[in-house]
Scaffold this motif. Structure first.
Motif, PDB file in Angstrom:
ATOM      1  N   CYS A   1       0.827  -1.212   0.000  1.00  0.00           N
ATOM      2  CA  CYS A   1       0.000   0.000   0.000  1.00  0.00           C
ATOM      3  C   CYS A   1       0.858   1.258   0.000  1.00  0.00           C
ATOM      4  CB  CYS A   1      -0.953  -0.012   1.189  1.00  0.00           C
ATOM      5  SG  CYS A   1      -2.227  -1.301   1.091  1.00  0.00           S
TER       6      CYS A   1
ATOM      7  N   ALA B   1       0.831   4.257  -2.901  1.00  0.00           N
ATOM      8  CA  ALA B   1       0.773   5.676  -2.556  1.00  0.00           C
ATOM      9  C   ALA B   1       1.979   6.420  -3.122  1.00  0.00           C
ATOM     10  CB  ALA B   1       0.701   5.843  -1.044  1.00  0.00           C
TER      11      ALA B   1
ATOM     12  N   ALA C   1      -3.130   5.079   0.901  1.00  0.00           N
ATOM     13  CA  ALA C   1      -3.019   4.800  -0.534  1.00  0.00           C
ATOM     14  C   ALA C   1      -4.258   5.285  -1.279  1.00  0.00           C
ATOM     15  CB  ALA C   1      -2.809   3.308  -0.766  1.00  0.00           C
TER      16      ALA C   1
ATOM     17  N   SER D   1      -3.917   8.504  -3.820  1.00  0.00           N
ATOM     18  CA  SER D   1      -4.226   8.270  -5.229  1.00  0.00           C
ATOM     19  C   SER D   1      -5.428   9.092  -5.687  1.00  0.00           C
ATOM     20  CB  SER D   1      -4.450   6.773  -5.483  1.00  0.00           C
ATOM     21  OG  SER D   1      -5.474   6.249  -4.660  1.00  0.00           O
TER      22      SER D   1
ATOM     23  N   ALA E   1      -5.731   0.650  -5.158  1.00  0.00           N
ATOM     24  CA  ALA E   1      -5.714   0.947  -3.724  1.00  0.00           C
ATOM     25  C   ALA E   1      -7.050   0.639  -3.067  1.00  0.00           C
ATOM     26  CB  ALA E   1      -5.336   2.410  -3.500  1.00  0.00           C
TER      27      ALA E   1
END
Length: 380
Positions: free
Chosen positions: A249, A253, A326, A330, A355
């Motif tokens: 994760c 990110a 994340a 995103s 994510a």
């Protein structure tokens, strides 16, 4: 994070980053469009020691520590979480019980070719009526003569349609409750083991996922991993995997953040790069801060595991925070890209779709909060 890492860990991270950028990144676009995992990648990774890297050198693995593994996971997910997902199902979930509790004969037959990348593992736990509640699985393995007969259904199984070996979780004795859950190895091609369909997903599209059916599937008694009654071994597999997925994760990110800051420096509006506007600069500052905080939580949990501790609370904290970071990072990366954030030629939409899967996959955010609260003594 340089203050935290040893020289060997820094070198390993940098070396694997170069591999991911040179060898994995060029495969991503086709893998995402076709929703197929690039099978040629595993033998290549196997030769370099990049598969099942936590296991013993005795079997041909790299035998790295947990900190190095989460660094590796960050780098692969920074490039593609879909490919990372299939790597993880093979290198951890599917093979972890075998390495820790399998017999030497089983390891030679199943683990060694998996480490080399010659065979692929999957992990069969989730069912249509059993997700977060592991004890609710309905698949059974009935002892019959010199073998077991398996009946049941599994769903959302990463690598399920491309695997050679499946690590299957099933009840051997329902009367014992969760203590009657056991772990088995099932080989592709075993009569009664069927892939009923490949699933189409919103995210992690380059990781192949399937629904599996077992109809009077007979396997030898020697395919039992360890002893009957292995529920706590299943949970140990999930607990260690949770820390690894938190590292994935962080990688998603990081990848989304890097794309956003690159775009913000290049995109000119009102006579200057949009990164110079406070609204965008503050978004990027928040993104960078959250990523560093998530990375520290992951490294702490990984370091604790390397010290022989059992970081259940810290692992859940890392997975909870990193997965939600994340998603936030995103999402902001897509916002910074404006209309281009909706275009598949830019990676930020893919990072966001991927994510979102980890607010649910590998233990939902709600389950992580439940575990943390229980570890704090707030729930029974």
């Amino acid at each position: 994070m340089e203050f935290f890492l040893s020289e060997d860990q820094r070198i390993f991270k940098d070396t694997f980053r170069k591999f991911a950028e040179a060898e994995i990144a060029p495969l991503v676009e086709e893998a995402e469009e076709t929703e197929t995992f690039p099978l040629r990648l595993f033998p290549q990774m196997g030769k370099l020691g990049y598969l099942c890297p936590r296991y013993s050198e005795k079997y041909g693995a790299a035998e790295i520590d947990k900190v190095s593994e989460v660094l590796m996971r960050e780098e692969i997910s920074r490039v593609s979480q879909g490919i990372a997902s299939s790597w993880s199902a093979h290198s951890h979930l599917g093979s972890f019980p075998l390495f820790h509790w399998g017999s030497e004969e089983q390891k030679e037959k199943y683990l060694v070719p998996a480490i080399r990348g010659e065979k692929i593992f999957a992990f069969g736990l989730t069912e249509p009526n059993a997700g977060s509640d592991v004890k609710a699985i309905e698949t059974t393995a009935r002892r019959e003569g010199d073998g077991y007969v398996i009946n049941g259904r599994k769903i959302f199984i990463t690598n399920g349609n491309i695997c050679d070996f499946l690590t299957l979780i099933a009840y051997t004795d329902r009367s014992r409750g969760y203590r009657g859950i056991s772990i088995f190895l099932v080989e592709k091609g075993t009569p009664g083991f069927l892939v009923t369909r490949k699933l189409k997903k919103e995210g992690i599209r380059s990781s192949e996922t399937a629904e599996l059916l077992f109809e009077d599937c007979r396997i030898p008694a020697g395919n039992l991993i360890g002893d009957e009654g292995s529920f706590y071994r299943v949970m140990e597999t999930l607990n260690e995997g949770r820390i690894g997925v938190a590292g994935n994760c962080v990688g998603m990110a990081q990848g989304a953040y890097e794309a956003a800051i690159r775009y913000a420096r290049e995109r000119v509006q009102f006579g200057r790069p949009i990164a110079q506007f406070q609204a965008i600069a503050f978004k990027l500052a928040d993104m960078a801060t959250e990523i560093d905080a998530a990375r520290l939580l992951v490294l702490r949990a990984a370091w604790m595991m390397d010290q022989g501790k059992n970081p259940i609370r810290e692992g859940s904290m890392a997975k909870l925070f990193a997965s939600e970071v994340a998603v936030r990072v995103s999402k902001e990366a897509m916002q910074i890209h404006g209309g281009y954030g909706q275009m598949r030629e830019f990676p930020v939409g893919r990072f966001h779709r991927d994510a979102l899967a980890y607010l649910v996959g590998e233990g939902t955010s709600e389950i992580q909060r439940h575990i943390i609260a229980r570890q704090m003594g707030l729930r029974s």
